[in-house]
Structures are given as structure tokens and as C-alpha cells.
Design a protein around this motif. Structure first.
Motif, PDB file in Angstrom:
ATOM      1  N   PHE A   1      -2.931  62.303  19.853  1.00 19.89           N
ATOM      2  CA  PHE A   1      -3.079  60.942  19.335  1.00 19.89           C
ATOM      3  C   PHE A   1      -4.536  60.481  19.260  1.00 19.89           C
ATOM      4  O   PHE A   1      -4.807  59.332  18.947  1.00 19.89           O
ATOM      5  CB  PHE A   1      -2.257  59.973  20.187  1.00 19.89           C
ATOM      6  N   GLY A   2      -5.457  61.382  19.603  1.00 25.34           N
ATOM      7  CA  GLY A   2      -6.872  61.069  19.450  1.00 25.34           C
ATOM      8  C   GLY A   2      -7.355  59.907  20.280  1.00 25.34           C
ATOM      9  O   GLY A   2      -8.258  59.174  19.889  1.00 25.34           O
ATOM     10  N   SER A   3      -6.742  59.697  21.449  1.00 28.42           N
ATOM     11  CA  SER A   3      -7.144  58.586  22.311  1.00 28.42           C
ATOM     12  C   SER A   3      -7.209  59.061  23.754  1.00 28.42           C
ATOM     13  O   SER A   3      -6.736  60.145  24.086  1.00 28.42           O
ATOM     14  CB  SER A   3      -6.153  57.425  22.185  1.00 28.42           C
ATOM     15  N   SER A   4      -7.781  58.237  24.622  1.00 34.88           N
ATOM     16  CA  SER A   4      -7.849  58.580  26.041  1.00 34.88           C
ATOM     17  C   SER A   4      -6.588  58.107  26.741  1.00 34.88           C
ATOM     18  O   SER A   4      -5.806  57.318  26.195  1.00 34.88           O
ATOM     19  CB  SER A   4      -9.057  57.915  26.691  1.00 34.88           C
ATOM     20  N   TYR A   5      -6.418  58.558  27.987  1.00 38.03           N
ATOM     21  CA  TYR A   5      -5.247  58.135  28.766  1.00 38.03           C
ATOM     22  C   TYR A   5      -5.222  56.621  28.932  1.00 38.03           C
ATOM     23  O   TYR A   5      -4.167  55.997  28.838  1.00 38.03           O
ATOM     24  CB  TYR A   5      -5.262  58.815  30.139  1.00 38.03           C
ATOM     25  N   LEU A   6      -6.398  56.032  29.150  1.00 39.95           N
ATOM     26  CA  LEU A   6      -6.450  54.584  29.372  1.00 39.95           C
ATOM     27  C   LEU A   6      -5.937  53.823  28.156  1.00 39.95           C
ATOM     28  O   LEU A   6      -5.275  52.797  28.282  1.00 39.95           O
ATOM     29  CB  LEU A   6      -7.881  54.152  29.700  1.00 39.95           C
ATOM     30  N   GLN A   7      -6.244  54.352  26.946  1.00 37.31           N
ATOM     31  CA  GLN A   7      -5.766  53.692  25.727  1.00 37.31           C
ATOM     32  C   GLN A   7      -4.247  53.808  25.587  1.00 37.31           C
ATOM     33  O   GLN A   7      -3.578  52.907  25.087  1.00 37.31           O
ATOM     34  CB  GLN A   7      -6.441  54.310  24.501  1.00 37.31           C
ATOM     35  N   GLY A   8      -3.702  54.955  26.005  1.00 39.74           N
ATOM     36  CA  GLY A   8      -2.260  55.164  25.865  1.00 39.74           C
ATOM     37  C   GLY A   8      -1.467  54.816  27.111  1.00 39.74           C
ATOM     38  O   GLY A   8      -0.246  54.904  27.101  1.00 39.74           O
TER      39      GLY A   8
ATOM     40  N   ILE B   1       0.497  64.607  44.222  1.00 36.44           N
ATOM     41  CA  ILE B   1       0.329  65.565  43.129  1.00 36.44           C
ATOM     42  C   ILE B   1       1.110  65.162  41.881  1.00 36.44           C
ATOM     43  O   ILE B   1       0.620  65.288  40.750  1.00 36.44           O
ATOM     44  CB  ILE B   1       0.767  66.984  43.583  1.00 36.44           C
ATOM     45  N   PHE B   2       2.335  64.674  42.052  1.00 38.68           N
ATOM     46  CA  PHE B   2       3.141  64.319  40.881  1.00 38.68           C
ATOM     47  C   PHE B   2       2.471  63.206  40.073  1.00 38.68           C
ATOM     48  O   PHE B   2       2.389  63.271  38.847  1.00 38.68           O
ATOM     49  CB  PHE B   2       4.545  63.909  41.308  1.00 38.68           C
ATOM     50  N   SER B   3       1.956  62.188  40.767  1.00 35.78           N
ATOM     51  CA  SER B   3       1.259  61.090  40.075  1.00 35.78           C
ATOM     52  C   SER B   3       0.022  61.606  39.358  1.00 35.78           C
ATOM     53  O   SER B   3      -0.280  61.206  38.221  1.00 35.78           O
ATOM     54  CB  SER B   3       0.861  59.998  41.072  1.00 35.78           C
ATOM     55  N   GLU B   4      -0.704  62.517  40.027  1.00 33.34           N
ATOM     56  CA  GLU B   4      -1.912  63.084  39.427  1.00 33.34           C
ATOM     57  C   GLU B   4      -1.596  63.891  38.169  1.00 33.34           C
ATOM     58  O   GLU B   4      -2.301  63.801  37.160  1.00 33.34           O
ATOM     59  CB  GLU B   4      -2.637  63.967  40.449  1.00 33.34           C
ATOM     60  N   PHE B   5      -0.521  64.687  38.236  1.00 32.54           N
ATOM     61  CA  PHE B   5      -0.161  65.506  37.082  1.00 32.54           C
ATOM     62  C   PHE B   5       0.402  64.656  35.938  1.00 32.54           C
ATOM     63  O   PHE B   5       0.285  65.029  34.772  1.00 32.54           O
ATOM     64  CB  PHE B   5       0.832  66.595  37.483  1.00 32.54           C
ATOM     65  N   LYS B   6       1.004  63.527  36.279  1.00 27.77           N
ATOM     66  CA  LYS B   6       1.464  62.617  35.218  1.00 27.77           C
ATOM     67  C   LYS B   6       0.270  62.047  34.462  1.00 27.77           C
ATOM     68  O   LYS B   6       0.287  61.924  33.233  1.00 27.77           O
ATOM     69  CB  LYS B   6       2.313  61.491  35.824  1.00 27.77           C
ATOM     70  N   ILE B   7      -0.785  61.712  35.219  1.00 28.63           N
ATOM     71  CA  ILE B   7      -2.005  61.216  34.576  1.00 28.63           C
ATOM     72  C   ILE B   7      -2.629  62.322  33.732  1.00 28.63           C
ATOM     73  O   ILE B   7      -3.046  62.104  32.589  1.00 28.63           O
ATOM     74  CB  ILE B   7      -3.008  60.707  35.632  1.00 28.63           C
ATOM     75  N   LEU B   8      -2.687  63.539  34.293  1.00 31.44           N
ATOM     76  CA  LEU B   8      -3.275  64.677  33.579  1.00 31.44           C
ATOM     77  C   LEU B   8      -2.549  64.954  32.263  1.00 31.44           C
ATOM     78  O   LEU B   8      -3.179  65.060  31.203  1.00 31.44           O
ATOM     79  CB  LEU B   8      -3.238  65.931  34.456  1.00 31.44           C
ATOM     80  N   THR B   9      -1.216  65.095  32.322  1.00 32.74           N
ATOM     81  CA  THR B   9      -0.458  65.417  31.107  1.00 32.74           C
ATOM     82  C   THR B   9      -0.526  64.272  30.097  1.00 32.74           C
ATOM     83  O   THR B   9      -0.566  64.508  28.889  1.00 32.74           O
ATOM     84  CB  THR B   9       1.011  65.749  31.445  1.00 32.74           C
ATOM     85  N   SER B  10      -0.567  63.039  30.605  1.00 26.86           N
ATOM     86  CA  SER B  10      -0.709  61.892  29.707  1.00 26.86           C
ATOM     87  C   SER B  10      -2.054  61.946  28.988  1.00 26.86           C
ATOM     88  O   SER B  10      -2.155  61.687  27.781  1.00 26.86           O
ATOM     89  CB  SER B  10      -0.612  60.577  30.500  1.00 26.86           C
ATOM     90  N   GLU B  11      -3.097  62.293  29.757  1.00 25.96           N
ATOM     91  CA  GLU B  11      -4.448  62.398  29.192  1.00 25.96           C
ATOM     92  C   GLU B  11      -4.503  63.484  28.123  1.00 25.96           C
ATOM     93  O   GLU B  11      -5.050  63.282  27.027  1.00 25.96           O
ATOM     94  CB  GLU B  11      -5.435  62.710  30.322  1.00 25.96           C
ATOM     95  N   VAL B  12      -3.901  64.650  28.418  1.00 29.49           N
ATOM     96  CA  VAL B  12      -3.926  65.769  27.473  1.00 29.49           C
ATOM     97  C   VAL B  12      -3.172  65.406  26.195  1.00 29.49           C
ATOM     98  O   VAL B  12      -3.656  65.660  25.078  1.00 29.49           O
ATOM     99  CB  VAL B  12      -3.326  67.042  28.119  1.00 29.49           C
ATOM    100  N   ILE B  13      -1.992  64.820  26.332  1.00 29.50           N
ATOM    101  CA  ILE B  13      -1.210  64.434  25.146  1.00 29.50           C
ATOM    102  C   ILE B  13      -1.955  63.386  24.330  1.00 29.50           C
ATOM    103  O   ILE B  13      -2.017  63.460  23.099  1.00 29.50           O
ATOM    104  CB  ILE B  13       0.180  63.911  25.563  1.00 29.50           C
ATOM    105  N   SER B  14      -2.539  62.401  25.016  1.00 23.26           N
ATOM    106  CA  SER B  14      -3.274  61.342  24.313  1.00 23.26           C
ATOM    107  C   SER B  14      -4.451  61.921  23.540  1.00 23.26           C
ATOM    108  O   SER B  14      -4.682  61.578  22.377  1.00 23.26           O
ATOM    109  CB  SER B  14      -3.767  60.295  25.319  1.00 23.26           C
ATOM    110  N   ARG B  15      -5.208  62.816  24.186  1.00 19.30           N
ATOM    111  CA  ARG B  15      -6.390  63.396  23.550  1.00 19.30           C
ATOM    112  C   ARG B  15      -6.039  64.325  22.391  1.00 19.30           C
ATOM    113  O   ARG B  15      -6.629  64.259  21.317  1.00 19.30           O
ATOM    114  CB  ARG B  15      -7.193  64.200  24.577  1.00 19.30           C
ATOM    115  N   THR B  16      -5.075  65.233  22.619  1.00 18.73           N
ATOM    116  CA  THR B  16      -4.797  66.289  21.640  1.00 18.73           C
ATOM    117  C   THR B  16      -3.879  65.857  20.509  1.00 18.73           C
ATOM    118  O   THR B  16      -3.971  66.379  19.397  1.00 18.73           O
ATOM    119  CB  THR B  16      -4.187  67.524  22.325  1.00 18.73           C
TER     120      THR B  16
END
Length: 370
Positions: free
Chosen positions: A210-217, A193-208
């Protein structure tokens, strides 16, 4: 007549003597004096040990507690900070401990903590952090003070005001749907779960922001995470003052390389955003946090303008602090819900009553009580 060699020898001897006196004053006399002064005011603590202070004791306590199995208890202080837990019982709610020759006054009395955190008259400046943490966070919103902090805070407020956050909900939902789709393929299997939520929060921060996807960031997140691990692994290593200027450990070299790569990554993000703006693909530089920072960087008004270092430091602050704190909080919440299934049932019932099978909206989210 005395030879030049004798003069040179005397000067060399005096220089060494001065350096030695300054060194002993910093690592022996000053700590002993502070310890005595604090004791006279009723503040005690573990004795100062030459050079390393209490860091060896702290490291030993942490290793011991983390090497043994832990029960599911709410009383987490003995696990997270075993030295605080132990020394509070011996020396009281407020005590003095030592990080090398640096004195640290530990305050745990709620009223004193409240007084310090309110800090309306600026009597308590922000703590001076280690050079590694300074390199990690720079002079962004976390560590900056005064007018600079006000300027950075205004930019952050503008990016995350009420209406702006409402507009981020669809991006958050999209990120959650990606995560839940992954989970469907793990039916009946264990999920970290911790790894999954790290990906989730990274994705949300990147999208909202920095205008990019998690993979880009992702490469930025990975490098920042590695830097935090280096700091954590070496947190209680105390080196002889000044030696770092002449001798670098392998982790120092890795840390500096990561810092340089992160800086280059943000500069590349800037170039791409500037290019998109010139081509007319954006309204200005964009309305997310990164766009507002870039606009401030190019501003001709010196009162609003920020430097390149400010922009990069602010990005690092939001990438790192936003991701790590949110992922940790989400993990802890889900863990507690899994332990206390009665509250899990209550929470699920409320969600289904308010939303059914619909995607949550910002207005209805505000109605959640449990």
C-alpha cells in the motif's frame, strides 16, 4: 355481514400462524429431519438443542480449557477445538454438530479432506459465512467465487510474482531493522513477541502493498482487529432468526461504525494516490497491490474493471489475512525454537554460515535448508 374487524383479525391470525409454522420448520422440524437422515447414513453427533444447537456446549468447553494452565505440548487440538477433540472420540472421525439450527458436517478423515480441498469439479462451494464475517472480508479474494475470484486472483498474482517479491526484500529488511532497534532498548526485559510481530507484519504489508508506513495504516489495522475480536467474542451467540433486523445489540452498532470508518479510510487512501498520480509523482497509480487495484478500478474495459466495493474488500482481505496469519506463524516458530534450543542453535549456525553479518539477499535465502 361480517365486520372489517373480523376479517382483519382472521388475516392477522393466519399471518401469525404462517410465521410460526415457518419459524418452527426452520428451528425444530428441519434440524430434527437432517439429524435423523444423517444418522441413517452412519453420521452421528451431539443432539440438536432447540434454537442454540450445540453452541452452549461448545462455549462451555472452550471457557473451561482456556481458564486452566496449559502444558507445552504439540497436541494442540484439545486446546484450540476442545469440542472437536471430545466429539471425535465419541462419534468418530466425521460427525454432525449444530451452530444454532444450522447443521455442520465436521470432516477429519485425511482422504476426505484431500478430496474436498482439491474440488476440481467445483462440487464443494465456499461455506456461507456469518453476516459479520461477510462485512469484515466483503466479497474479496477469500470469499468470492467464479469469474470474480479469477479476476481478483490475477491482480494478486501480478502484484506478488517472483520478481516483484524480490523487489520487496529491501522494504522487509527496513521493517525488520526498525523492530530490532526497538528490541535493543529492551535488553534484559520481557518482550511481547506476538504484539511485535503484528507490528512487523503490518509494517511490511503497508510498505510493500500500500506504499505507506505502519503508522499510516495503523488505524485501519486497529479497526479490523477490533472487528475480528467482536466476531470472536460473539461467535457462539445464537439469536432468534430475523430479530437482528429490528433489535441491534451494542456490539452490532460498534461493528457497523467500524465498517463505515474503514471504508472511509480506504477512500481517503484512494484520493491521495489519485492525486499523486495526477501530479506525476507515480508511474500510473503505482506498481504495488493498491496501485494495481486502483488501475483496475479506473479501467474502461468492463472485463478488467473492478468496483469500489471490490477494491475496498480486496484491501481488507490483504490487510487482515496477511497480517494475522503471518504474525501467528512467526510467533509459533519463535516459541518452538525457544522450547527446542537444539534446533535454535542449528538454525542460527546455518544463517551465520550463509550470511555472516550481512543482510540476507533473496538468492541466498533460497539456499536455507533448516
Amino acid at each position: 355481514m361480517a365486520s372489517p374487524l373480523i376479517y382483519f383479525s382472521i388475516c392477522l391470525f393466519l399471518s401469525i400462524l404462517i410465521i410460526l409454522v415457518k419459524f418452527l420448520n426452520k428451528v425444530w422440524w428441519t434440524p430434527i429431519r437432517i439429524q435423523s437422515f444423517m444418522k441413517s447414513q452412519g453420521i452421528e453427533g451431539p443432539s440438536y438443542r432447540f434454537l442454540h444447537g450445540n453452541t452452549k456446549e461448545i462455549s462451555s468447553m472452550i471457557r473451561k480449557i482456556r481458564s486452566s494452565p496449559q502444558e507445552l505440548l504439540h497436541h494442540t487440538l484439545p486446546m484450540v477445538h476442545p469440542h472437536f477433540y471430545s466429539w471425535i472420540k465419541i462419534y468418530g472421525m466425521n460427525f454432525l454438530q449444530w451452530y444454532g439450527p444450522q447443521a455442520q458436517l465436521i470432516i477429519t478423515e485425511p482422504e476426505l479432506v484431500k478430496q474436498i480441498l482439491s474440488n476440481k469439479d467445483r462440487a464443494y462451494p465456499k461455506t456461507k459465512v456469518s453476516s459479520e464475517i461477510k462485512k469484515l472480508l466483503g466479497d474479496g479474494i477469500v470469499l468470492s467465487e467464479g469469474e470474480k475470484w479469477v479476476k481478483l486472483r490475477k491482480l494478486a498474482n501480478h502484484a506478488f510474482h517472483g520478481e516483484s517479491v524480490k523487489g520487496m526484500v529491501p522494504e522487509m529488511v527496513a521493517s525488520l531493522e526498525i523492530m530490532l532497534e526497538r528490541w535493543r532498548h529492551h535488553h534484559g526485559k520481557e518482550i511481547d513477541i506476538f504484539s511485535e510481530f503484528k507490528i512487523l507484519t503490518s509494517e511490511v504489508i503497508s510498505r510493500t502493498s500500500f506504499g505507506s508506513s505502519y503508522l499510516q495504516g495503523q488505524h485501519v489495522f486497529d479497526m479490523l482487529t477490533r472487528m475480528t475480536h467482536i466476531i470472536s467474542e460473539n461467535n457462539y451467540r445464537v439469536r432468534i432468526p430475523g430479530i437482528g433486523k429490528f433489535v441491534k445489540a451494542s456490539y452490532d452498532i460498534e461493528f457497523e461504525n467500524l465498517e463505515a470508518k474503514i471504508r472511509e479510510s480506504f477512500k481517503n487512501m484512494m484520493k491521495k494516490r489519485e492525486k499523486d498520480s495526477i501530479l506525476g509523482e507515480l508511474d500510473g497509480y503505482g506498481n504495488d497491490l493498491f496501485g494495481l487495484l486502483l488501475k483496475a478500478y479506473h479501467d474502461s474495459d468492463e472485463t478488467r474493471k473492478i468496483s469500489l466495493d471490490d477494491l475496498i474488500d480486496q484491501c481488507k482481505n490483504f490487510y487482515l489475512a496477511g497480517q494475522e496469519t503471518s504474525a501467528s506463524a512467526l510467533t509459533w516458530i519463535v516459541f518452538l525454537l525457544s522450547v527446542h534450543t537444539d534446533w535454535q542453535d542449528k538454525a542460527r549456525k546455518e544463517v551465520l554460515e550463509l550470511f555472516g553479518q550481512q543482510i540476507p539477499s533473496q538468492d541466498r535465502i533460497a539456499k536455507l535448508r533448516i
